[in-house]
Enzyme design. Structure first.
Site, PDB file in Angstrom:
ATOM      1  N   GLY A  52      45.497  34.986  39.673  1.00 37.17           N
ATOM      2  CA  GLY A  52      44.134  35.413  40.007  1.00 37.17           C
ATOM      3  C   GLY A  52      43.253  35.237  38.791  1.00 37.17           C
ATOM      4  O   GLY A  52      42.285  34.471  38.796  1.00 37.17           O
ATOM      5  N   SER A  53      43.631  35.906  37.706  1.00 37.13           N
ATOM      6  CA  SER A  53      42.814  35.822  36.480  1.00 37.13           C
ATOM      7  C   SER A  53      42.842  34.426  35.880  1.00 37.13           C
ATOM      8  O   SER A  53      41.838  33.961  35.340  1.00 37.13           O
ATOM      9  CB  SER A  53      43.328  36.817  35.431  1.00 37.13           C
ATOM     10  OG  SER A  53      43.300  38.122  35.939  1.00 37.13           O
TER      11      SER A  53
ATOM     12  N   GLU B 151      27.883  35.702  40.373  1.00 41.06           N
ATOM     13  CA  GLU B 151      28.772  36.575  41.146  1.00 41.06           C
ATOM     14  C   GLU B 151      28.980  37.899  40.400  1.00 41.06           C
ATOM     15  O   GLU B 151      28.985  38.976  40.999  1.00 41.06           O
ATOM     16  CB  GLU B 151      30.111  35.869  41.366  1.00 41.06           C
ATOM     17  CG  GLU B 151      31.070  36.700  42.182  1.00 41.06           C
ATOM     18  CD  GLU B 151      32.368  35.977  42.525  1.00 41.06           C
ATOM     19  OE1 GLU B 151      32.427  34.742  42.378  1.00 41.06           O
ATOM     20  OE2 GLU B 151      33.327  36.658  42.936  1.00 41.06           O
TER      21      GLU B 151
ATOM     22  N   GLY C 108      35.814  69.874  48.109  1.00 41.59           N
ATOM     23  CA  GLY C 108      36.721  69.292  49.111  1.00 41.59           C
ATOM     24  C   GLY C 108      36.016  68.343  50.066  1.00 41.59           C
ATOM     25  O   GLY C 108      36.617  67.390  50.570  1.00 41.59           O
TER      26      GLY C 108
HETATM   27  C1  LIG Z   1      39.200  43.537  47.974  1.00 39.33           C
HETATM   28  C2  LIG Z   1      39.364  42.241  47.228  1.00 39.33           C
HETATM   29  C3  LIG Z   1      38.590  41.160  47.582  1.00 39.33           C
HETATM   30  C4  LIG Z   1      38.753  39.925  46.917  1.00 39.33           C
HETATM   31  N1  LIG Z   1      38.040  38.841  47.337  1.00 39.33           N
HETATM   32  C5  LIG Z   1      38.341  37.622  46.821  1.00 39.33           C
HETATM   33  C6  LIG Z   1      37.754  36.440  47.363  1.00 39.33           C
HETATM   34  O1  LIG Z   1      36.913  36.479  48.270  1.00 39.33           O
HETATM   35  N2  LIG Z   1      38.131  35.249  46.845  1.00 39.33           N
HETATM   36  C7  LIG Z   1      39.037  35.141  45.842  1.00 39.33           C
HETATM   37  O2  LIG Z   1      39.345  34.035  45.426  1.00 39.33           O
HETATM   38  N3  LIG Z   1      39.615  36.248  45.306  1.00 39.33           N
HETATM   39  C8  LIG Z   1      39.296  37.484  45.778  1.00 39.33           C
HETATM   40  N4  LIG Z   1      39.899  38.598  45.260  1.00 39.33           N
HETATM   41  C9  LIG Z   1      40.876  38.452  44.204  1.00 39.33           C
HETATM   42  C10 LIG Z   1      40.428  38.973  42.841  1.00 39.33           C
HETATM   43  O3  LIG Z   1      39.405  38.160  42.314  1.00 39.33           O
HETATM   44  C11 LIG Z   1      41.663  39.019  41.932  1.00 39.33           C
HETATM   45  O4  LIG Z   1      42.488  40.066  42.430  1.00 39.33           O
HETATM   46  C12 LIG Z   1      41.327  39.276  40.483  1.00 39.33           C
HETATM   47  O5  LIG Z   1      40.668  38.161  39.922  1.00 39.33           O
HETATM   48  C13 LIG Z   1      42.568  39.574  39.626  1.00 39.33           C
HETATM   49  O6  LIG Z   1      43.585  38.646  39.850  1.00 39.33           O
HETATM   50  P1  LIG Z   1      45.064  39.162  40.197  1.00 39.33           P
HETATM   51  O7  LIG Z   1      44.966  40.129  41.316  1.00 39.33           O
HETATM   52  O8  LIG Z   1      45.937  37.983  40.372  1.00 39.33           O
HETATM   53  O9  LIG Z   1      45.530  39.997  38.919  1.00 39.33           O
HETATM   54  P2  LIG Z   1      46.279  39.385  37.585  1.00 39.33           P
HETATM   55  O10 LIG Z   1      45.577  38.184  37.153  1.00 39.33           O
HETATM   56  O11 LIG Z   1      47.727  39.293  37.907  1.00 39.33           O
HETATM   57  O12 LIG Z   1      46.044  40.574  36.592  1.00 39.33           O
HETATM   58  C14 LIG Z   1      46.864  41.782  36.555  1.00 39.33           C
HETATM   59  C15 LIG Z   1      46.455  42.603  35.348  1.00 39.33           C
HETATM   60  O13 LIG Z   1      46.660  41.839  34.150  1.00 39.33           O
HETATM   61  C16 LIG Z   1      45.474  41.809  33.400  1.00 39.33           C
HETATM   62  N5  LIG Z   1      45.332  40.542  32.686  1.00 39.33           N
HETATM   63  C17 LIG Z   1      45.415  39.283  33.192  1.00 39.33           C
HETATM   64  N6  LIG Z   1      45.192  38.371  32.244  1.00 39.33           N
HETATM   65  C18 LIG Z   1      44.951  39.052  31.107  1.00 39.33           C
HETATM   66  C19 LIG Z   1      44.624  38.690  29.771  1.00 39.33           C
HETATM   67  N7  LIG Z   1      44.471  37.416  29.415  1.00 39.33           N
HETATM   68  N8  LIG Z   1      44.442  39.665  28.862  1.00 39.33           N
HETATM   69  C20 LIG Z   1      44.549  40.967  29.207  1.00 39.33           C
HETATM   70  N9  LIG Z   1      44.853  41.377  30.448  1.00 39.33           N
HETATM   71  C21 LIG Z   1      45.039  40.443  31.387  1.00 39.33           C
HETATM   72  C22 LIG Z   1      44.367  41.955  34.418  1.00 39.33           C
HETATM   73  O14 LIG Z   1      43.174  42.404  33.810  1.00 39.33           O
HETATM   74  C23 LIG Z   1      44.966  42.978  35.360  1.00 39.33           C
HETATM   75  O15 LIG Z   1      44.784  44.262  34.843  1.00 39.33           O
HETATM   76  C24 LIG Z   1      39.703  39.829  45.874  1.00 39.33           C
HETATM   77  C25 LIG Z   1      40.456  40.939  45.505  1.00 39.33           C
HETATM   78  C26 LIG Z   1      40.312  42.132  46.175  1.00 39.33           C
HETATM   79  C27 LIG Z   1      41.188  43.299  45.771  1.00 39.33           C
END
Ligand SMILES: Cc1cc2nc3c(=O)[nH]c(=O)nc-3n(C[C@H](O)[C@H](O)[C@H](O)COP(=O)(O)OP(=O)(O)OC[C@H]3O[C@@H](n4cnc5c(N)ncnc54)[C@H](O)[C@@H]3O)c2cc1C
Length: 377
Positions: free
Chosen positions: A131-132, A242, A340
């Site tokens: 994701g990130s 965004e 509450g």
């Molecule tokens: C309700 C909801 C709607 C969403 N809608 C969309 C959408 O429309 N389209 C879409 O593409 N995505 C969407 N997302 C996805 C969202 O953008 C991702 O969940 C987010 O970018 C984080 O990616 P991940 O969940 O893979 O977490 P990870 O990347 O696995 O991160 C997990 C943890 O590790 C930390 N971390 C990661 N890399 C580093 C680093 N380099 N240094 C320090 N800490 C780090 C993160 O900050 C986090 O705390 C949605 C998510 C939700 C929950």
């Protein structure tokens, strides 16, 4: 303090938005929260009322207005926590990618139908494995003659169940890192495309969020947005907007939370007097009022920068992480003052609390925002 150029037209738009929300969203929202999805009808009605693609040029069916209409719609929808319809992703993100990187044929084909609500848009970046770190997406778009054949999986996609058109972030060159990423439009009726579950979440209950699957989905190369291999650069250009939108929602919810809490604490009496009359309550409310005001000033500064074409990536990251972290603290304080009742879903502060949590995650997490800012120093 920055004064944004609100006009009487903006206030007319606010009245229209408010009426629409009262009539077409508020009465149905509780049911949509149970269903985990809004009706298809609300999209068409929003289109008819001119609430979709408000700042897309009129020649493509949009409202031809400025970014402030987006701010107004966000504020009005969040005043009562009516955030089920994923209008922001559709109008303010997907449509803008098509406007900025699409060719004339793509703009004519999609934007008018998105403006009318006949086509719902989504953007699929996130995958189960990443994701990130968007450079590491594994969804592949392999060139085959005049087509791409797309295979992969996406998750957490807003509007995933309703979407007719999805911007898919895919690798067109697996070995090229960020330079191998392209953006490709995928119509939901293409063979090989399927939707997974509508994911159950702790908040944003009325908004659908889905897994999406691509099993050898064949699309013509004319479905690519912009140049091959430039997708990552396009993402970097669009993500500040965004992130500003997320900060904007944070401020709208904080301002609304303060209003609900003022009303509640003035009304409810304990130990013979309104909650608002305890010194602790006054101090908490004073802190919230101050923080929300500071937040509003910074947000308006960022909106002004965006409207002037000057919102840079680090400033947008500041806007995103700082306002959403503050949102978490403010709604928590406001919920506490409700006792509450604040934990009961029928009170908007309860929904504000659960919905706030994701603000620090989607659109780039707080940690990633700090990385971006840190790298810019
Ligand atoms: C309700 C909801 C709607 C969403 N809608 C969309 C959408 O429309 N389209 C879409 O593409 N995505 C969407 N997302 C996805 C969202 O953008 C991702 O969940 C987010 O970018 C984080 O990616 P991940 O969940 O893979 O977490 P990870 O990347 O696995 O991160 C997990 C943890 O590790 C930390 N971390 C990661 N890399 C580093 C680093 N380099 N240094 C320090 N800490 C780090 C993160 O900050 C986090 O705390 C949605 C998510 C939700 C929950």
């Amino acid at each position: 303090m920055q004064t944004l150029p609100y006009t009487t037209e903006h206030e007319q738009f606010r009245t229209t938005a408010r009426r629409f929300i009262d009539k077409e969203i508020a009465p149905y929202h509780a049911q949509w929260e149970k269903d985990g999805i809004v009706s298809r009808e609300v999209w068409r009605k929003a289109g008819e009322t001119g609430l979709l693609l408000t700042d897309i040029p009129a020649e493509y069916g949009g409202g031809g207005a400025d970014f402030l209409t987006t701010a107004i719609l966000t504020e009005e929808m969040l005043r009562g926590m009516h955030n089920g319809p994923g209008f922001r992703v559709h109008s303010d993100i997907v449509a803008h990618y098509i406007l900025h990187y699409g060719n004339e044929a793509q703009k004519q084909a999609w934007l008018p139908r998105m403006a009318s609500g006949d086509v719902v848009g989504a953007i699929a970046m996130t995958e189960p494995g990443t994701g990130s770190d968007l450079q590491s997406v594994r969804t592949m778009a392999v060139r085959d003659g005049d087509d791409y054949v797309i295979s992969g999986q996406k998750t957490f996609i807003t509007n995933g169940q309703l979407a007719d058109l999805i911007i898919v972030i895919a690798k067109t060159d697996a070995a090229a890192g960020a330079k191998g990423v392209s953006l490709i439009l995928v119509e939901a009726d293409r063979p090989g495309f399927s939707r997974g579950r509508n994911l159950e979440k702790i908040g944003l209950k009325a908004q659908d969020t889905s897994e999406l699957f691509f099993d050898q989905v064949r699309v013509p190369i004319t479905n690519r947005l912009g140049d091959e291999g430039r997708g990552f650069a396009y993402l970097m250009q669009e993500l500040p907007r965004e992130r500003l939108l997320i900060g904007m929602a944070a401020v709208a919810v904080m301002e609304a939370s303060l209003e609900w809490t003022l009303a509640y604490t003035r009304d409810r009496k304990v130990f013979g007097k309104p909650i608002a009359d305890f010194q602790n309550s006054r101090f908490k409310l004073a802190e919230v009022k101050t923080e929300v005001k500071v937040a509003r000033v910074f947000l308006d500064h960022c909106i002004g920068l965006l409207m002037a074409g000057k919102l840079d990536v680090p400033t947008a990251a500041m806007c995103k992480w700082w306002l959403t972290e503050l949102q978490g603290r403010v709604v928590d304080t406001c919920l506490q003052l409700h006792g509450g009742y604040g934990y009961m879903s029928e009170y908007p502060i309860a929904r504000a609390y659960t919905d706030a949590r994701v603000q620090r995650i989607y659109g780039g997490t707080t940690e990633i925002m700090k990385e971006i800012i840190g790298r810019s120093l």
